[in-house]
Design a protein around this motif. Sequence first.
Motif, PDB file in Angstrom:
ATOM      1  N   ALA A  57     -26.649  39.765  11.488  1.00 18.39           N
ATOM      2  CA  ALA A  57     -28.229  40.157  11.047  1.00 18.39           C
ATOM      3  C   ALA A  57     -28.380  40.047   9.553  1.00 18.39           C
ATOM      4  CB  ALA A  57     -28.203  41.667  11.561  1.00 18.39           C
ATOM      5  N   PRO A  58     -29.428  39.159   9.062  1.00 23.40           N
ATOM      6  CA  PRO A  58     -29.269  38.799   7.630  1.00 23.40           C
ATOM      7  C   PRO A  58     -29.308  40.210   6.438  1.00 23.40           C
ATOM      8  CG  PRO A  58     -31.356  38.245   8.651  1.00 23.40           C
ATOM      9  CD  PRO A  58     -30.256  38.478   9.816  1.00 23.40           C
ATOM     10  N   GLU A  59     -30.410  41.035   7.007  1.00 24.94           N
ATOM     11  CA  GLU A  59     -30.738  42.080   6.025  1.00 24.94           C
ATOM     12  C   GLU A  59     -29.290  42.868   6.042  1.00 24.94           C
ATOM     13  OE1 GLU A  59     -33.372  43.267   9.680  1.00 24.94           O
ATOM     14  OE2 GLU A  59     -32.068  41.577   8.800  1.00 24.94           O
ATOM     15  N   VAL A  60     -28.541  43.021   7.148  1.00 24.22           N
ATOM     16  CA  VAL A  60     -27.128  43.819   7.093  1.00 24.22           C
ATOM     17  C   VAL A  60     -25.989  42.936   6.316  1.00 24.22           C
ATOM     18  CG1 VAL A  60     -25.347  44.903   8.704  1.00 24.22           C
ATOM     19  CG2 VAL A  60     -27.695  44.821   9.475  1.00 24.22           C
ATOM     20  N   ARG A  61     -26.143  41.742   6.510  1.00 23.04           N
ATOM     21  CA  ARG A  61     -25.225  40.941   5.802  1.00 23.04           C
ATOM     22  C   ARG A  61     -25.294  40.945   4.333  1.00 23.04           C
ATOM     23  NH1 ARG A  61     -23.485  34.988   7.659  1.00 23.04           N
ATOM     24  NH2 ARG A  61     -21.637  35.600   8.963  1.00 23.04           N
ATOM     25  N   LEU A  62     -26.549  41.058   3.648  1.00 22.90           N
ATOM     26  CA  LEU A  62     -27.186  41.295   2.569  1.00 22.90           C
ATOM     27  C   LEU A  62     -26.509  42.602   1.902  1.00 22.90           C
ATOM     28  CD1 LEU A  62     -29.162  39.762   0.465  1.00 22.90           C
ATOM     29  CD2 LEU A  62     -30.938  41.180   1.009  1.00 22.90           C
ATOM     30  N   TYR A  63     -26.674  43.621   2.623  1.00 22.23           N
ATOM     31  CA  TYR A  63     -25.873  44.878   2.116  1.00 22.23           C
ATOM     32  C   TYR A  63     -24.553  44.755   1.885  1.00 22.23           C
ATOM     33  CZ  TYR A  63     -24.874  49.486   1.039  1.00 22.23           C
ATOM     34  OH  TYR A  63     -24.401  50.542   0.347  1.00 22.23           O
ATOM     35  N   LEU A  64     -23.795  44.045   2.992  1.00 22.93           N
ATOM     36  CA  LEU A  64     -22.380  43.973   3.108  1.00 22.93           C
ATOM     37  C   LEU A  64     -22.050  43.228   1.686  1.00 22.93           C
ATOM     38  CD1 LEU A  64     -21.606  43.131   6.763  1.00 22.93           C
ATOM     39  CD2 LEU A  64     -21.298  45.464   5.663  1.00 22.93           C
ATOM     40  N   ALA A  65     -22.843  42.067   1.389  1.00 25.35           N
ATOM     41  CA  ALA A  65     -22.614  41.487   0.153  1.00 25.35           C
ATOM     42  C   ALA A  65     -22.516  42.175  -0.823  1.00 25.35           C
ATOM     43  CB  ALA A  65     -23.309  39.939  -0.112  1.00 25.35           C
ATOM     44  N   ARG A  66     -23.483  43.066  -1.026  1.00 30.64           N
ATOM     45  CA  ARG A  66     -23.938  43.993  -2.188  1.00 30.64           C
ATOM     46  C   ARG A  66     -22.545  44.888  -2.212  1.00 30.64           C
ATOM     47  NH1 ARG A  66     -26.469  45.445  -7.150  1.00 30.64           N
ATOM     48  NH2 ARG A  66     -25.529  47.496  -7.406  1.00 30.64           N
ATOM     49  N   GLN A  67     -22.197  45.555  -1.054  1.00 28.74           N
ATOM     50  CA  GLN A  67     -21.368  46.540  -0.882  1.00 28.74           C
ATOM     51  C   GLN A  67     -19.966  45.859  -1.832  1.00 28.74           C
ATOM     52  OE1 GLN A  67     -20.368  48.441   2.513  1.00 28.74           O
ATOM     53  NE2 GLN A  67     -18.673  49.490   1.631  1.00 28.74           N
ATOM     54  N   ALA A  68     -19.527  44.681  -1.266  1.00 30.27           N
ATOM     55  CA  ALA A  68     -18.503  43.965  -1.702  1.00 30.27           C
ATOM     56  C   ALA A  68     -18.429  43.893  -2.874  1.00 30.27           C
ATOM     57  CB  ALA A  68     -18.145  42.564  -1.043  1.00 30.27           C
ATOM     58  N   TRP A  69     -19.594  43.558  -3.633  1.00 28.56           N
ATOM     59  CA  TRP A  69     -19.628  43.348  -5.247  1.00 28.56           C
ATOM     60  C   TRP A  69     -19.431  44.978  -5.816  1.00 28.56           C
ATOM     61  CZ3 TRP A  69     -22.327  46.214  -8.980  1.00 28.56           C
ATOM     62  CH2 TRP A  69     -22.169  45.581 -10.423  1.00 28.56           C
ATOM     63  N   GLU A  70     -19.901  46.135  -5.071  1.00 26.22           N
ATOM     64  CA  GLU A  70     -19.702  47.242  -5.601  1.00 26.22           C
ATOM     65  C   GLU A  70     -18.298  47.596  -5.657  1.00 26.22           C
ATOM     66  OE1 GLU A  70     -24.056  49.087  -5.004  1.00 26.22           O
ATOM     67  OE2 GLU A  70     -22.483  49.658  -3.357  1.00 26.22           O
ATOM     68  N   GLU A  71     -17.465  47.267  -4.370  1.00 23.33           N
ATOM     69  CA  GLU A  71     -16.204  47.588  -4.252  1.00 23.33           C
ATOM     70  C   GLU A  71     -15.223  47.001  -5.350  1.00 23.33           C
ATOM     71  OE1 GLU A  71     -15.663  50.077  -2.538  1.00 23.33           O
ATOM     72  OE2 GLU A  71     -16.982  50.321  -0.932  1.00 23.33           O
ATOM     73  N   ALA A  72     -15.687  45.792  -5.636  1.00 26.98           N
ATOM     74  CA  ALA A  72     -14.826  45.046  -6.650  1.00 26.98           C
ATOM     75  C   ALA A  72     -15.079  45.683  -8.273  1.00 26.98           C
ATOM     76  CB  ALA A  72     -15.488  43.564  -6.695  1.00 26.98           C
ATOM     77  N   ASN A  73     -16.464  46.278  -8.518  1.00 29.91           N
ATOM     78  CA  ASN A  73     -16.656  46.952  -9.618  1.00 29.91           C
ATOM     79  C   ASN A  73     -15.961  48.154  -9.562  1.00 29.91           C
ATOM     80  OD1 ASN A  73     -18.235  47.208 -11.881  1.00 29.91           O
ATOM     81  ND2 ASN A  73     -19.353  48.672 -10.983  1.00 29.91           N
ATOM     82  N   HIS A  74     -15.716  48.843  -8.681  1.00 27.07           N
ATOM     83  CA  HIS A  74     -15.056  50.101  -8.461  1.00 27.07           C
ATOM     84  C   HIS A  74     -13.506  49.813  -8.871  1.00 27.07           C
ATOM     85  CE1 HIS A  74     -18.014  52.010  -5.475  1.00 27.07           C
ATOM     86  NE2 HIS A  74     -18.341  51.670  -6.385  1.00 27.07           N
ATOM     87  N   THR A  75     -13.026  48.854  -8.362  1.00 22.76           N
ATOM     88  CA  THR A  75     -11.534  48.194  -8.689  1.00 22.76           C
ATOM     89  C   THR A  75     -11.398  48.033 -10.305  1.00 22.76           C
ATOM     90  OG1 THR A  75     -11.308  47.173  -6.591  1.00 22.76           O
ATOM     91  CG2 THR A  75     -10.042  46.600  -8.120  1.00 22.76           C
ATOM     92  N   MET A  76     -12.667  47.384 -10.565  1.00 23.84           N
ATOM     93  CA  MET A  76     -12.276  47.203 -12.392  1.00 23.84           C
ATOM     94  C   MET A  76     -12.745  48.505 -13.006  1.00 23.84           C
ATOM     95  SD  MET A  76     -14.510  43.301 -12.698  1.00 23.84           S
ATOM     96  CE  MET A  76     -15.906  43.877 -11.760  1.00 23.84           C
ATOM     97  N   ALA A  77     -13.378  49.419 -12.269  1.00 26.28           N
ATOM     98  CA  ALA A  77     -13.520  50.554 -12.924  1.00 26.28           C
ATOM     99  C   ALA A  77     -12.146  51.412 -13.224  1.00 26.28           C
ATOM    100  CB  ALA A  77     -14.797  51.317 -12.273  1.00 26.28           C
ATOM    101  N   PHE A  78     -11.521  51.553 -11.866  1.00 23.30           N
ATOM    102  CA  PHE A  78     -10.371  52.210 -12.126  1.00 23.30           C
ATOM    103  C   PHE A  78      -9.106  51.586 -12.877  1.00 23.30           C
ATOM    104  CE2 PHE A  78     -12.105  54.104  -8.238  1.00 23.30           C
ATOM    105  CZ  PHE A  78     -12.206  55.436  -8.662  1.00 23.30           C
ATOM    106  N   GLU A  79      -9.165  50.177 -13.118  1.00 17.73           N
ATOM    107  CA  GLU A  79      -8.336  49.341 -13.770  1.00 17.73           C
ATOM    108  C   GLU A  79      -8.729  49.651 -15.218  1.00 17.73           C
ATOM    109  OE1 GLU A  79      -5.675  47.179 -15.753  1.00 17.73           O
ATOM    110  OE2 GLU A  79      -5.662  47.353 -13.462  1.00 17.73           O
TER     111      GLU A  79
END
Length: 332
Positions: A94-116
């Motif tokens: 579902a495109p709107e659900v995928r859109l959020y999954l993509a955004r969440q993946a960016w946020e999780e990567a940002n969290h990894t960088m935050a703890f680093e």
Amino acid sequence: MAEAPARSLLGGDPLAAVELFPLRYPWAYAHVQQAKHNTWFPEEVPLHDDVRDWHERLSDEERRAVEMFLGFFNPMESLVTTNLLLSLYRPITAPEVRLYLARQAWEEANHTMAFEYVIKTLPVDRARVFALHTDHPDVAAKEAFQRRLIEGWLVEPDISTVEGVQRLCHNLIGFFVVLEGIFFYSGFALALAFRQRNLLRGLCSIVDWVLKDESLHLSFGIHLITTLLEEHPEIMTPAFAQTVQQLILEAVELEERYNRAVLPQPIIGLSADALNGYVRYVADRRLEELGLPAAFGNPNPLKWMATQLDVPELVNFFEARNVHYEVGRERS
């Protein structure tokens, strides 16, 4: 008004172009809109006072607890990113659900960088922190729990059978509800207890922002799981419901054992018993959000945590926005 296209969460063309409107899942798009406001970057937070706290104000036991906290969060944030991209993005079309999954993946990567950023700034034992998720049995046990949910789905990524959709649902519950909604909340309480003693305020500011992201992930995950169950009612058998409850109870046991390792004795006004009481309280909320009965009946022993969770309620994404940290607004 045009009718929503006849599509569902699963089974569409994984290569289809994004066509959002008319929306079939407006809750997903509402989460995307909220997430856009929750954009932040770790280096916005100065950590020089935290370095001074580390040298001058923290005990050996408190420094060890911080290292345990970082040693769990840093690898788990990257594991969430991996799960989103490898386990969820292909079957959920579902495109709107995928859109959020993509955004969440960016946020999780940002969290990894935050703890680093925290790990490279604080004078922690870097080798010890990065080895904890493999060397410490109680950290490794939680990681093994999460990896099992990825591996169980990737071995048989099939949504054409009841058992396949159940495996996918297990993955969703294990990551959105258990990891982000129980394990992470327990860790947030540990970290934010330092601020209750006016310590590590920079780290706690980063935790504030991570927490608000993760609360939105949890809300999205609950919506996603309940929608999946509505579209595939055949998977919610009594045996499956019991398996889900057992999954959450297993997670609580793992978290309680981990917290006893982190807090062999009380520090910063927090004991393992109090933190585990909070874990049980949170686990009951998660069970209820999934439509299952509470298992523990624990009151919240950390009343101060309620003031940290200033995010919209699950049902209010169309009426309320989190204004406490948004692009274009001053952050505290």
